[in-house]
Design an enzyme around this catalytic site. Structure first.
Site, short mmCIF file in Angstrom:
data_model
loop_
_atom_site.label_atom_id
_atom_site.label_comp_id
_atom_site.label_asym_id
_atom_site.label_seq_id
_atom_site.Cartn_x
_atom_site.Cartn_y
_atom_site.Cartn_z
N GLU A 17 43.09 60.28 22.74
CA GLU A 17 43.86 61.34 23.21
C GLU A 17 44.75 62.03 22.02
O GLU A 17 45.31 63.06 22.20
CB GLU A 17 44.76 60.84 24.35
N CYS A 58 44.15 51.34 22.87
CA CYS A 58 45.17 50.73 22.17
C CYS A 58 45.65 49.30 22.76
O CYS A 58 44.82 48.52 22.75
CB CYS A 58 46.47 51.41 21.91
N HIS A 115 43.39 55.90 19.42
CA HIS A 115 43.75 56.83 20.52
C HIS A 115 42.87 57.96 20.58
O HIS A 115 42.87 59.16 19.79
CB HIS A 115 45.09 57.17 20.14
#
Length: 216
Positions: free
Chosen positions: A199, A87, A197
């Site tokens: 994650e 990001c 992202h």
């Protein structure tokens, strides 16, 4: 996938900007040993370094410099040691960022400017596909219609790095469109990065992080 690559030691750089706990859990799920730290020596010694980032470009750069993260990233890359930016952690790898008309210097690992998204709806928040080249190692094993989670208002709309030496491998650049195309991911030697992202991208994000860990 946990425990697949237990020997790979990764550090999530804690410099005050980023979802460090989410990144830790995702890397552990992908099979890495993970430590969250801002300690320079520990981060230098790790097999892989993940640089997260949320918020404003200028604020992230200030926090990174205060934590000697700019030196850390530069030293690791000079030694061919892997770094993954996520990001805003990807955006600050470019030469500069422009927010609200003000320009801030980035790490300048890549030329170019990060600027406001050229779209009717901002921020770009939610799931989107990525147009990755066939030779991408980062997206290996992931179907073309896989969706990843984005949340951002700024992006790099152009890729300006030119390979001038025949022996150099050209970076692998992947794109996404929200209003207009922007850089979604880059694989450039030991330096990889994603605007989205991983994650927060479920199984697809876990596979992507596993692909990165396997290169460490």
């Amino acid at each position: 996938m946990s425990g697949t690559l237990p020997s790979k030691r990764t550090v999530v750089l804690d410099y005050g900007f980023g979802n460090v706990r989410s990144a830790q859990r995702a890397l552990e799920r992908a099979g890495a040993q993970v430590e969250i730290t801002g300690d320079y020596d520990t981060a230098m010694a790790a097999d892989g370094l993940l640089v997260p980032g949320v918020g404003a470009f200028a604020a992230c750069m200030t926090g990174l410099r205060e934590a000697r993260g700019d030196w850390l990233v530069g030293r690791r890359l000079a030694g061919g040691r892997p770094v993954l930016g996520i990001c805003v952690g990807m955006q600050i790898l470019f030469a500069r960022g422009v927010e609200h008309g003000a320009e801030s210097a980035g790490l300048d690992e890549w030329p170019g400017t990060v600027g406001p998204l050229r779209a009717d709806v901002v921020p770009h928040m939610g799931w989107n596909t990525v147009d990755a080249p066939a030779d991408s190692r980062l997206f290996r094993g992931l179907p073309d219609d896989t969706r990843y989670y984005f949340v951002h208002s700024y992006a790099a709309h152009d890729w300006e790095l030119e390979v001038t030496h025949a022996a150099m491998r050209a970076p692998t650049v992947s794109w996404t469109t929200h209003g207009s195309p922007f850089v979604a991911a880059v694989e450039n030697g030991p330096l990889w990065a994603t605007q989205f992202h991983p994650e927060k991208s479920g199984d697809a994000g876990a596979q992507l992080l596993t692909n990165w860990i396997e290169t460490l």
